[in-house]
Design a protein around this motif. Structure first.
Motif, PDB file in Angstrom:
ATOM      1  N   HIS A  10       0.827  -1.215   0.000  1.00 33.47           N
ATOM      2  CA  HIS A  10       0.000   0.000   0.000  1.00 33.47           C
ATOM      3  C   HIS A  10       0.861   1.265   0.000  1.00 33.47           C
ATOM      4  O   HIS A  10       0.657   2.166   0.806  1.00 33.47           O
ATOM      5  CB  HIS A  10      -0.949  -0.006   1.203  1.00 33.47           C
ATOM      6  CG  HIS A  10      -1.846  -1.213   1.205  1.00 33.47           C
ATOM      7  ND1 HIS A  10      -2.808  -1.403   0.244  1.00 33.47           N
ATOM      8  CD2 HIS A  10      -1.899  -2.282   2.021  1.00 33.47           C
ATOM      9  CE1 HIS A  10      -3.431  -2.557   0.476  1.00 33.47           C
ATOM     10  NE2 HIS A  10      -2.892  -3.111   1.535  1.00 33.47           N
ATOM     11  N   ASP A  25      -1.221   3.953  -3.439  1.00 30.77           N
ATOM     12  CA  ASP A  25      -1.651   2.653  -2.914  1.00 30.77           C
ATOM     13  C   ASP A  25      -1.172   1.480  -3.790  1.00 30.77           C
ATOM     14  O   ASP A  25      -1.975   0.660  -4.239  1.00 30.77           O
ATOM     15  CB  ASP A  25      -3.181   2.650  -2.777  1.00 30.77           C
ATOM     16  CG  ASP A  25      -3.658   1.471  -1.929  1.00 30.77           C
ATOM     17  OD1 ASP A  25      -2.861   0.923  -1.162  1.00 30.77           O
ATOM     18  OD2 ASP A  25      -4.838   1.085  -2.072  1.00 30.77           O
ATOM     19  N   SER A  27       0.966  -1.949  -4.288  1.00 29.03           N
ATOM     20  CA  SER A  27       1.558  -3.095  -3.599  1.00 29.03           C
ATOM     21  C   SER A  27       2.269  -3.989  -4.607  1.00 29.03           C
ATOM     22  O   SER A  27       1.733  -4.257  -5.682  1.00 29.03           O
ATOM     23  CB  SER A  27       0.473  -3.905  -2.872  1.00 29.03           C
ATOM     24  OG  SER A  27      -0.135  -3.121  -1.871  1.00 29.03           O
ATOM     25  N   GLY A  62       2.131   3.499   3.787  1.00 27.99           N
ATOM     26  CA  GLY A  62       2.498   2.154   3.364  1.00 27.99           C
ATOM     27  C   GLY A  62       3.868   1.770   3.887  1.00 27.99           C
ATOM     28  O   GLY A  62       4.505   2.549   4.609  1.00 27.99           O
TER      29      GLY A  62
END
Ligand SMILES: Nc1ncnc2c1ncn2[C@@H]1O[C@H](COP(=O)(O)OP(=O)(O)OP(=O)(O)O)[C@@H](O)[C@H]1O
Ligand SMILES: [Mg+2]
Length: 265
Positions: A10, A25, A27, A62
């Motif tokens: 994230h 965001d 990943s 994140g």
């Protein structure tokens, strides 16, 4: 599947006075010994992501984890030894005032690897050979080499501390087309022989398909598609990926049709 070695979870990166985050965001998971390509048009956030994974920039939100540990708790020296990088332009990434042997030995000195000067000299000679240069080339300076040879030097420097992970940001796009293939083949050979984990940023899908098992397609700071390279390139599910594929004149299969180059890189 091997352990997740380098993980971004994230990840968001905002810059001051920018309404939209450069990374929003995102990943990614890179397993030990695996290879991940990151593709997308200019400004998609590829370099931003790579800098976060390399720990030279910090996310606004994140987390990056290396071998399960959040990056800020991984000892700096361990991380530097295990994760190395090759940049786009070897001209600007090599110190013009240093002989090549000193450039390649620099990570060994700063990480205090090798007991003596002669240990390090042996290692440098071994690295020069591994990237297709001659041990005597260590006495010469970066300007005495071609672009392709300079990128070989940058690769030797990155491999000096025997890292587990190699990150590369457009490692061949500053090179003449004729030498690109040779450097891609060198990377492929080294990744296989050394069992390296590779994260490669490239806008060239042919190169990604040659070097990377997995691919993540980015647009406007977000991931639009991720999966095995062969699947994503053969059956893109996202319109953007399809457009990206259509915009690249050299499709993966064409790479095999490029006649072998005999020019010395
Ligand atoms: N230091 C910075 N300050 C402000 N904005 C930045 C900074 N670095 C990157 N950006 C912005 O973040 C976005 C993503 O940039 P990034 O360099 O990650 O893209 P990229 O995918 O690597 O592009 P390219 O293919 O051109 O290298 C862009 O809109 C860029 O302008
Ligand atoms: Mg970039």
């Amino acid at each position: 599947m091997t352990e997740p070695l380098l993980v971004g979870e994230h990840l968001t990166r905002r810059y001051p006075r920018r309404p939209r985050p450069a990374l929003d965001d995102v990943s990614v998971t890179v397993h030990a010994g695996a290879s991940l390509g990151i593709v997308g048009e200019s400004g998609a956030g590829k370099t931003t992501l790579l800098r976060l994974l390399l720990g030279v920039d910090r996310p606004s939100a994140g987390e990056v984890r290396f071998a399960g540990t959040p990056l800020d708790r991984v000892p700096e020296r361990d991380f530097r030894q295990q994760v190395q990088v090759v940049f786009q332009d070897p001209r600007s990434s090599l110190n013009p005032r240093m002989p090549v042997a000193s450039i390649i030995a620099e990570p060994l000195r700063s990480l205090r690897i090798g007991d003596s000067r002669s240990d390090r000299a042996d290692r440098v000679a071994e690295l020069l050979t591994a990237v297709g240069l001659h041990p005597d080339d260590g006495q010469r300076y970066p300007h005495e080499f071609s672009g392709g040879q300079r990128q070989r030097i940058a690769i030797a420097r990155a491999l000096a501390p025997a890292p587990r992970v190699l990150l590369a940001d457009e490692p061949v796009s500053a090179l003449d087309v004729s030498v690109r293939r040779q450097i891609v083949e060198l990377l492929q050979e080294l990744v296989e022989r050394l069992g390296l984990t590779l994260v490669l940023v490239s806008h060239d899908l042919a190169i990604v398909s040659q070097l990377c098992q997995q691919v993540t397609v980015m647009r406007d700071g977000r991931v639009v598609e991720t999966g095995p390279t062969s699947t994503v390139l053969a059956t893109p599910t996202d319109d953007y990926t399809r457009a990206l594929l259509a915009a690249i004149p050299r499709l993966p299969a064409d790479l095999e049709e490029v006649p072998p180059q005999t020019t010395e890189a």
